[in-house]
Design a protein around this motif. Structure first.
Motif, PDB file in Angstrom:
ATOM      1  N   HIS A 179      -8.615   2.603  -7.921  1.00  0.00           N
ATOM      2  CA  HIS A 179      -7.784   2.469  -9.121  1.00  0.00           C
ATOM      3  C   HIS A 179      -7.382   1.018  -9.378  1.00  0.00           C
ATOM      4  O   HIS A 179      -7.428   0.547 -10.512  1.00  0.00           O
ATOM      5  CB  HIS A 179      -6.525   3.326  -8.990  1.00  0.00           C
ATOM      6  N   LEU A 180      -6.946   0.320  -8.328  1.00  0.00           N
ATOM      7  CA  LEU A 180      -6.496  -1.074  -8.445  1.00  0.00           C
ATOM      8  C   LEU A 180      -7.153  -1.914  -7.353  1.00  0.00           C
ATOM      9  O   LEU A 180      -7.401  -1.402  -6.265  1.00  0.00           O
ATOM     10  CB  LEU A 180      -4.963  -1.156  -8.281  1.00  0.00           C
ATOM     11  N   PRO A 181      -7.456  -3.192  -7.625  1.00  0.00           N
ATOM     12  CA  PRO A 181      -7.143  -3.928  -8.852  1.00  0.00           C
ATOM     13  C   PRO A 181      -8.002  -3.543 -10.058  1.00  0.00           C
ATOM     14  O   PRO A 181      -7.663  -3.881 -11.188  1.00  0.00           O
ATOM     15  CB  PRO A 181      -7.376  -5.392  -8.449  1.00  0.00           C
ATOM     16  N   SER A 187      -2.552 -12.086  -4.597  1.00  0.00           N
ATOM     17  CA  SER A 187      -2.665 -12.828  -5.860  1.00  0.00           C
ATOM     18  C   SER A 187      -3.124 -11.953  -7.019  1.00  0.00           C
ATOM     19  O   SER A 187      -2.959 -12.311  -8.183  1.00  0.00           O
ATOM     20  CB  SER A 187      -3.642 -14.006  -5.692  1.00  0.00           C
ATOM     21  N   LYS A 188      -3.716 -10.786  -6.717  1.00  0.00           N
ATOM     22  CA  LYS A 188      -4.277  -9.933  -7.773  1.00  0.00           C
ATOM     23  C   LYS A 188      -3.672  -8.537  -7.791  1.00  0.00           C
ATOM     24  O   LYS A 188      -4.160  -7.645  -8.476  1.00  0.00           O
ATOM     25  CB  LYS A 188      -5.794  -9.821  -7.606  1.00  0.00           C
ATOM     26  N   GLY A 189      -2.606  -8.338  -7.053  1.00  0.00           N
ATOM     27  CA  GLY A 189      -1.990  -7.017  -6.997  1.00  0.00           C
ATOM     28  C   GLY A 189      -2.531  -6.198  -5.851  1.00  0.00           C
ATOM     29  O   GLY A 189      -3.462  -6.604  -5.143  1.00  0.00           O
ATOM     30  N   PRO A 190      -1.959  -5.019  -5.642  1.00  0.00           N
ATOM     31  CA  PRO A 190      -2.330  -4.187  -4.489  1.00  0.00           C
ATOM     32  C   PRO A 190      -3.719  -3.577  -4.636  1.00  0.00           C
ATOM     33  O   PRO A 190      -4.274  -3.508  -5.738  1.00  0.00           O
ATOM     34  CB  PRO A 190      -1.251  -3.100  -4.506  1.00  0.00           C
ATOM     35  N   ASN A 191      -4.261  -3.135  -3.525  1.00  0.00           N
ATOM     36  CA  ASN A 191      -5.419  -2.233  -3.532  1.00  0.00           C
ATOM     37  C   ASN A 191      -4.874  -0.813  -3.563  1.00  0.00           C
ATOM     38  O   ASN A 191      -4.039  -0.448  -2.732  1.00  0.00           O
ATOM     39  CB  ASN A 191      -6.263  -2.428  -2.270  1.00  0.00           C
ATOM     40  N   ASN A 247      -2.168  -0.030  -0.781  1.00  0.00           N
ATOM     41  CA  ASN A 247      -2.415  -1.026   0.271  1.00  0.00           C
ATOM     42  C   ASN A 247      -2.203  -2.447  -0.242  1.00  0.00           C
ATOM     43  O   ASN A 247      -2.237  -2.688  -1.455  1.00  0.00           O
ATOM     44  CB  ASN A 247      -3.853  -0.895   0.795  1.00  0.00           C
ATOM     45  N   PRO A 248      -2.044  -3.394   0.673  1.00  0.00           N
ATOM     46  CA  PRO A 248      -1.931  -4.790   0.236  1.00  0.00           C
ATOM     47  C   PRO A 248      -3.182  -5.265  -0.499  1.00  0.00           C
ATOM     48  O   PRO A 248      -4.285  -4.738  -0.295  1.00  0.00           O
ATOM     49  CB  PRO A 248      -1.779  -5.557   1.565  1.00  0.00           C
ATOM     50  N   GLY A 249      -3.000  -6.288  -1.328  1.00  0.00           N
ATOM     51  CA  GLY A 249      -4.146  -6.985  -1.891  1.00  0.00           C
ATOM     52  C   GLY A 249      -4.917  -7.661  -0.772  1.00  0.00           C
ATOM     53  O   GLY A 249      -4.368  -7.963   0.300  1.00  0.00           O
ATOM     54  N   ASN A 250      -6.201  -7.915  -0.998  1.00  0.00           N
ATOM     55  CA  ASN A 250      -7.054  -8.481   0.058  1.00  0.00           C
ATOM     56  C   ASN A 250      -6.488  -9.770   0.644  1.00  0.00           C
ATOM     57  O   ASN A 250      -6.563 -10.003   1.852  1.00  0.00           O
ATOM     58  CB  ASN A 250      -8.468  -8.755  -0.484  1.00  0.00           C
TER      59      ASN A 250
END
Length: 308
Positions: free
Chosen positions: A94-96, A150-154, A252-255
């Protein structure tokens, strides 16, 4: 054995807010799991998700699973199997960015329902993170920001089905592990059980309940809370009858998120002797890929060593 933690989120809006927050705190500290009711996601949406997921499995996944079982001779094992799980899975991101439109074999209606479900779960995950912040004495939004990168969560969903297994004593539905990420939201079958967590050396059943969402905490929450909240080993036991549906969504956290204990939760005298390492989430995931079904402690030690 004490009862599995059940949280009625409606009680957060009235006189029982403090008692409910204390129940969440106790669940995070002593269980790593809790079950939500009155969480704001409509029963109609949950019923549609369940119906369409089970229809999709029957139509598109069941035969593939049977072919996999035959190919690996899993239907006639005589000794314990430790390198494969008795599950059929589908992964949605779903994200990013979303991959739902790219997944083959999904009906358009199912795609739309899963998009709607994911957006509701994302909102619920962020609401829960702020409740955790409140209990921890962290500023509102701290955990979301810590996981953001920097690009939002996973954010993604693992859609699993666990079909009947002829030898559940020899093969697990899903082998024991802790989850690598942040906060996990599970919509599970309310009739066929199988999920268990490890508490005080005993495997405890996570009770199936109609229209509930089961929450568990991942390794990154343990690190950020400096061990106040723990990720907990859990597994799925295969069953001889009934197919168990499991829809687990991982916030989850962004990479590139840098994960480390919140300063407010690190005691002054132990700042030079930190229990948990500081690392980039993607580096942790590369390690986790090969060590998922082992304890989390060696992973934390490996990240410490890499940092050193």
């Amino acid at each position: 054995m004490e009862n599995f933690p059940l949280i009625n989120m409606e009680k957060l809006n009235g006189d029982e807010r403090r008692a409910t927050m204390n129940k969440i705190k106790d669940a995070c500290e002593n269980w790593g799991f809790f079950e939500l009711v009155n969480h704001g996601i409509s029963h109609e949406l949950l019923d549609n998700v369940e119906r369409m997921t089970k229809e999709h499995y029957k139509k598109c996944m069941e035969q593939r699973f049977k072919e996999m079982v035959t190919a690996k001779a899993l239907d006639d094992v005589k000794t314990e199997v430790n390198d494969v799980d008795w599950e059929s899975t589908l992964f949605l991101r779903h994200l990013p960015s979303s991959n739902i439109s790219e997944i083959p074999d999904l009906d358009d209606e199912y795609r739309e329902v899963m998009r709607d479900f994911a957006s509701k779960l994302e909102k619920l995950a962020e609401e829960l993170l702020d409740l955790l912040c409140e209990n921890l004495g962290l500023e509102k939004g701290y955990l979301k920001k810590a996981l953001y990168g920097s690009k939002g969560p996973n954010f993604g969903t693992k859609v699993s089905n666990y079909p009947p297994c002829p030898t559940p004593d020899l093969i697990k539905g899903l082998r024991a592990h802790t989850d690598a990420g942040g906060i996990i939201l599970l919509f599970q079958d309310d009739k066929v059980s199988g999920l268990q967590l490890l508490k005080d050396g005993e495997w405890i059943n996570v009770p199936p309940m109609c229209h509930s969402i089961v929450i568990n905490l991942g390794d990154q929450i343990e690190v950020i809370t400096n061990g106040r909240y723990k990720s907990v080993m859990h597994r799925v036991i295969a069953q001889t009858s009934g197919t168990r549906m499991s829809i687990a969504s991982f916030y989850n956290p962004g990479n590139d998120a840098v994960i480390y204990p919140a300063e407010k939760l690190v005691k002054e005298e132990s700042k030079d002797e930190r229990i948990y390492p500081k690392f980039v989430f993607d580096d942790y995931m590369k390690l986790y890929a090969g060590l998922k079904f082992q304890g989390k402690e060696p992973r934390f030690e490996a990240m410490k060593a890499a940092k050193a």
